[in-house]
Scaffold this motif. Structure first.
Motif, short mmCIF file in Angstrom:
data_model
loop_
_atom_site.label_atom_id
_atom_site.label_comp_id
_atom_site.label_asym_id
_atom_site.label_seq_id
_atom_site.Cartn_x
_atom_site.Cartn_y
_atom_site.Cartn_z
N LEU A 56 0.80 -1.20 -0.07
CA LEU A 56 0.06 -0.09 0.17
C LEU A 56 0.83 1.30 0.01
N VAL A 57 0.34 2.23 -0.67
CA VAL A 57 0.83 3.53 -0.82
C VAL A 57 -0.36 4.50 -0.69
N TYR A 58 -0.50 5.31 0.52
CA TYR A 58 -1.46 6.17 0.80
C TYR A 58 -1.29 7.58 1.06
N LYS A 59 -1.44 8.48 0.33
CA LYS A 59 -0.94 9.70 0.42
C LYS A 59 -2.07 10.80 0.14
N ALA A 60 -2.01 11.94 0.88
CA ALA A 60 -2.82 13.13 0.49
C ALA A 60 -1.69 14.45 0.63
N PRO A 61 -1.40 14.62 -0.62
CA PRO A 61 -0.25 15.92 -0.52
C PRO A 61 -1.22 17.06 -0.39
N VAL A 62 -0.36 18.07 0.14
CA VAL A 62 -0.96 19.49 0.58
C VAL A 62 -1.03 20.04 -0.90
N ARG A 63 -2.34 20.83 -0.89
CA ARG A 63 -2.74 21.69 -2.00
C ARG A 63 -2.05 22.96 -1.93
N GLU A 121 -9.27 0.06 -17.00
CA GLU A 121 -8.36 -1.18 -16.92
C GLU A 121 -7.01 -0.49 -16.98
N THR A 122 -6.04 -1.46 -16.49
CA THR A 122 -4.72 -1.21 -16.46
C THR A 122 -3.92 -2.14 -17.38
N ASP A 123 -2.59 -2.10 -17.45
CA ASP A 123 -1.95 -3.21 -18.12
C ASP A 123 -1.62 -4.39 -17.46
N THR A 124 -1.88 -4.23 -15.73
CA THR A 124 -1.88 -5.17 -15.04
C THR A 124 -3.15 -6.09 -14.97
N PRO A 125 -3.12 -7.47 -15.13
CA PRO A 125 -4.64 -8.02 -14.89
C PRO A 125 -5.13 -8.13 -13.64
N ASP A 126 -6.32 -7.82 -13.48
CA ASP A 126 -6.82 -7.78 -12.47
C ASP A 126 -6.71 -6.55 -11.43
N GLU A 127 -6.23 -5.47 -12.12
CA GLU A 127 -5.84 -4.26 -11.60
C GLU A 127 -6.54 -3.12 -12.15
N TYR A 128 -7.15 -2.29 -11.32
CA TYR A 128 -7.84 -1.32 -12.16
C TYR A 128 -7.35 0.04 -11.31
N LYS A 129 -7.71 1.13 -12.13
CA LYS A 129 -7.42 2.52 -11.97
C LYS A 129 -8.78 2.96 -11.28
N VAL A 130 -8.95 3.72 -10.35
CA VAL A 130 -10.12 4.23 -10.03
C VAL A 130 -10.16 5.79 -9.32
N SER A 131 -11.15 6.47 -9.99
CA SER A 131 -11.24 7.74 -9.52
C SER A 131 -12.83 8.05 -8.76
N SER A 132 -12.39 8.55 -7.60
CA SER A 132 -13.95 8.51 -6.84
C SER A 132 -13.72 10.06 -6.27
N TYR A 133 -15.09 10.92 -5.96
CA TYR A 133 -15.13 12.07 -5.45
C TYR A 133 -15.69 11.36 -3.96
N ARG A 156 -5.84 2.57 -7.03
CA ARG A 156 -5.52 1.53 -7.70
C ARG A 156 -5.79 0.23 -6.71
N LEU A 157 -7.06 -0.46 -7.29
CA LEU A 157 -7.47 -1.76 -6.85
C LEU A 157 -7.10 -2.94 -7.44
N ARG A 158 -6.78 -4.08 -6.69
CA ARG A 158 -6.35 -5.14 -7.17
C ARG A 158 -7.03 -6.26 -6.74
N TRP A 159 -7.56 -7.23 -7.60
CA TRP A 159 -8.28 -8.40 -7.16
C TRP A 159 -7.36 -9.79 -6.86
N ASN A 160 -7.50 -9.94 -5.52
CA ASN A 160 -6.68 -10.93 -5.02
C ASN A 160 -7.07 -12.46 -5.15
N GLY A 161 -8.48 -12.59 -5.93
CA GLY A 161 -9.05 -13.89 -6.06
C GLY A 161 -10.42 -13.95 -5.08
N GLU A 162 -10.28 -13.40 -3.98
CA GLU A 162 -11.33 -13.07 -3.31
C GLU A 162 -12.34 -11.93 -3.15
N ARG A 163 -11.20 -10.54 -2.93
CA ARG A 163 -11.68 -9.51 -2.81
C ARG A 163 -10.58 -8.32 -3.38
#
Length: 187
Positions: A56-63, A121-133, A156-163
């Motif tokens: 995991l990388v979890y960031k909130a840069p200062v605006r 969709e991304t170049d990596t199988p079972d990984e998705y780029k997601v934007s949300s508000y 970036r969400l990754r399917w691990n076979g279960e979730r």
């Protein structure tokens, strides 16, 4: 109908294919965001932590305030959050397993509203780029009012076979100066 589009500079210069709204994968990812918001709002942090990938990388840069010509540099290198899996585990443990989390004692009452979920969709199988508000309302102690915070989240969400697991989150807060006295909650 799938749409190919250029994604924001934060996400790369690659052209990615957008997943159709209402498709099975879009619906599953939307469901993931609804569950995540519910877990966080009900302070089920131990369960929420199982949604986090080991890398995991979890960031909130200062605006920063920039003129129109500098719009592409409006986020600095310093952040409100700059975490990985180990630091997130420590933060969750501090909030759930100790009596030293003064910033969240008493705990905040929060409500997260997640909208505008777009999936690529991304170049990596079972990984998705997601934007949300995200619109977050927060009330603490005996305050008569509540504070609000809004942001765009690029994940970036990754399917691990279960979730799906969250492997990357960049939170782009809409405020330059936060209207909250502390930010010990998760976005």
């Amino acid at each position: 109908m799938s749409i190919s589009m250029q994604i924001t500079p934060e996400t790369s210069s690659a052209v990615l294919t957008e997943v159709d709204y209402g498709s099975p994968i879009h619906n599953r990812i939307t469901g993931w965001y609804i569950r995540e918001a519910r877990l966080l709002d009900h302070r089920l942090l131990d369960e929420w932590q199982t949604y986090l990938a080991e890398d995991l990388v979890y960031k909130a840069p200062v605006r920063l305030t920039r003129r129109v010509q500098g719009f592409d540099t409006e986020f600095g290198t310093i952040g409100h959050f700059d975490d990985d899996h180990a630091s997130m585990t420590a933060r969750v443990k501090r909030l759930t397993g100790t009596k030293s989390a003064w910033s969240e004692d008493p705990a905040s009452r929060t409500r997260r509203f997640v909208t505008n979920i777009s999936v690529w969709e991304t170049d990596t199988p079972d990984e998705y780029k997601v934007s949300s508000y995200l619109l977050l309302t927060r009330n603490r102690a005996d305050a008569k009012d509540y504070k609000q915070l809004s942001a765009e989240r690029n994940d970036r969400l990754r399917w691990n076979g279960e979730r799906f697991l969250l492997s990357r989150r960049t939170i782009l807060l809409d405020q330059v100066v936060l209207g909250m006295p502390n930010l010990a909650i998760f976005l």
